[in-house]
Scaffold this motif. Sequence first.
Motif, PDB file in Angstrom:
ATOM      1  N   ASP A 148      61.668  92.274 159.568  1.00 36.11           N
ATOM      2  CA  ASP A 148      60.520  92.401 160.475  1.00 36.11           C
ATOM      3  C   ASP A 148      59.630  93.574 160.085  1.00 36.11           C
ATOM      4  N   SER A 149      59.855  94.122 158.881  1.00 33.89           N
ATOM      5  CA  SER A 149      59.069  95.255 158.353  1.00 33.89           C
ATOM      6  C   SER A 149      59.148  96.473 159.263  1.00 33.89           C
ATOM      7  N   LYS A 150      60.338  96.721 159.785  1.00 32.75           N
ATOM      8  CA  LYS A 150      60.578  97.907 160.607  1.00 32.75           C
ATOM      9  C   LYS A 150      61.804  98.639 160.074  1.00 32.75           C
ATOM     10  N   VAL A 155      67.287 101.807 159.979  1.00 34.70           N
ATOM     11  CA  VAL A 155      68.011 103.048 159.684  1.00 34.70           C
ATOM     12  C   VAL A 155      68.571 103.646 160.960  1.00 34.70           C
ATOM     13  N   GLN A 156      67.781 103.573 162.030  1.00 35.97           N
ATOM     14  CA  GLN A 156      68.240 104.088 163.320  1.00 35.97           C
ATOM     15  C   GLN A 156      69.501 103.354 163.786  1.00 35.97           C
ATOM     16  N   VAL A 157      69.513 102.023 163.643  1.00 34.07           N
ATOM     17  CA  VAL A 157      70.679 101.224 164.020  1.00 34.07           C
ATOM     18  C   VAL A 157      71.875 101.595 163.144  1.00 34.07           C
ATOM     19  N   LEU A 183      61.132 102.426 152.900  1.00 33.93           N
ATOM     20  CA  LEU A 183      60.621 103.724 153.360  1.00 33.93           C
ATOM     21  C   LEU A 183      60.351 104.679 152.197  1.00 33.93           C
ATOM     22  N   HIS A 184      60.733 104.258 150.977  1.00 36.05           N
ATOM     23  CA  HIS A 184      60.626 105.114 149.782  1.00 36.05           C
ATOM     24  C   HIS A 184      61.312 106.462 150.025  1.00 36.05           C
TER      25      HIS A 184
END
Length: 762
Positions: A148-150, A155-157, A183-184
Amino acid sequence: MASLPSVAVTRTPKSESEFRKYSASFLPSEKSPSVSYQRSTQLDGVSEARCLDFREALSFIREGTKVESAFYVPILQECIDKKLVSDAQKIHAHIVKTGAHKDAFLMTFLVNVYAKCGTMETARKVFDELPRRNVVSWTTLMTGYVHDSKPELAVQVFREMLEAGAYPTNYTLGTALSASSDLHSKELGKQIHGYSIKYRIEFDASIGNSLCSLYSKCGSLECAVKAFRRIRDKNVISWTTVISAWGDNGEAATGLQFFVEMLSECVEPNEFTLTSALSLCCVMQSLDIGTQIHSLTIKLGFESNLPIKNSIMYLYLKCGWIHEAKKLFDEMETISLVTWNAMIAGHARMMDFAKDDLAAHQCGTEALSIFLKLNRSGMKPDLFTFSSVLSVCSSLVALEQGEQVHAQTIKTGFLSDVVVGTALVNMYNKCGSIERASKAFVEMSIRTLISWTSMITGYAQNGQPQQALLLFEDMRLAGVRPNKITFVGVLSACSHAGMVDEALDYFQMMKNEYKITPVMDHYACLIDMFVRLGRLDEAFDFIKEMDLEPNEFIWSILIAGCRSQGKLELGFYAAEQLLNLKPKDTETYNLLLNMYLSAGKWKEVSRVRKMMKEEKLGRLKDWSWISIKDKIYSFKRNARSHAQSGEMYELLGNLHEKAKSFGYEWEESLEVTDEEEDADEEKALTSIVYHSEKLAIAFGLLNTSNAVPIRVTKSISMCRDCHNFIRIISLLSAREIIIRDSKRLHKFINGHCSCGDFGTLI
């Protein structure tokens, strides 16, 4: 490079789905719980559901009949396959109503359904209400956020999962690495890399592929290659990833070497490997390897694969094999928009690599012709089409065609795209229509650094340096950080305006505030400024302080300035430095010939001629083009074959007579031309009355209304005589005349040129 080793064709080439199944970026999704659940739930309920039509099964559920949990799985899978969110919600409601929501397996699968359908808010809500969570449910949610491009939420999960004490699998880590790549974030990737080492799965192919891709995207090529080397069982995806990594980091030759090594290991390439290798051939313009890969694609059964055919076609175009590219294009039964775009972009790209401006012009004209055929085919162009076509219009100074493309972008809704908007600004700038460029820039909803830089450079090139500097300050206030190209535009504006103190201040700002190391173009702008102001001693002093050795362009500027101001000794010194560089440009030698001829230095004239023969340089190809009513007309020096030649020559004769009353005097120069009648170069003191741009302007005056500006493209630099003459023509005819030659843009209005009459130094 050696020929490619042969590869045994023993298996069916892998499809895209198979590639994605093993690719690092798709691993978690393809290995998601839905796959294992279907395999582990061969229950009566599942078999019963599969025997029913989807709508029948859905109707069966709606009746309120209580069913086994396994009954829901194939129906929910259908919702995934067809993106049926509303039906999934109805099934979800039935699950809750019948109490099946207590089944952790089923609810985890429902998280996967919502994630695959792109409704992540609902997926997160279901996840939060799970009776218990395992690594599969955590990985499923992470995968959904990545797709979903998030990536930041993925990363938070992942962090929440670790804090909850759950142990990640290789698929979980692969998903986390995909998020890090998006996120590079090299630092985050290195931390996840540490986890893979801790759990002793660093050597797993999926993890190694993900690490290789991550480090490549972050510009750490050495780490990417190390990650690849650590993989124990390298698969085709491993090789494809590392080959792409070399190419993405500017090492195309090494990427091709790895491709050869892959074949030597008897690893069969798939379509993604082949397209990656072909793209590297494009970068290197390596026809030898490219044609071998073409043969290999046929051997492997990919001859009808559209992405591969497009890649081969683009390679042939870039390498000048127009006939072969067109043959591939004509043989295609179905032409996709990607194919059209490849043909247009390929011809546009060929303009940059053409052997001369005439060939470049022909490529650009063909690109516009292909675009016209695309429109007639009924297929709608996209933003890539428009950006390519607008770049062609920029190079050809084809304003009329550019305006039509502009109108089409408005009609199709692509004008709002920042890439198209920036290309439009650049097109109007290159065509000398600064007012329309400014309007297009102001109307952009989003502006990137490229947009700002294009507009700043446009103002500088069109003789409006004050506006360029004001816009630069606006850009800084908007929080946009300039790059080295931006400062070229800024310093060029200062040069045009003769603002020495301001130029030196901006130069220091670039180095000290923005930590940008000066390149040759920055120094060229400053030296150009000193020469324009007649401060040649300062120009030479500045050269001594440069951190770089001056190039041909800088010495040419100095020679032109010295010749104009009569400082021949300095000019001869600059000429010696230029000759030591052994320039490859015929125009540069022409400049030297003119200087030595005017000083009567015949020994040096002979020396220059000898060097030209040694370098095997061709003659100057003096061509000019003008676009009128969607047609492009070309003229060469002293041409008399045009139907209106008589009228054109008569008009030029009259204009020359009238120009004399404004102080114009015809000048002669020594030229190395492409005319057969000038074979005796020792006696090539020729009339420059009929240089190509003069003929193009005469044609424009005869065939356009008085209100229309005349726009001409010239293959070489204008000589001093033509510049002076055209400046007076703009006054006599009250016409705006725009000439883009090989060095700069000249915009003549009411007897003045946007170059600040620096063209008279040439």
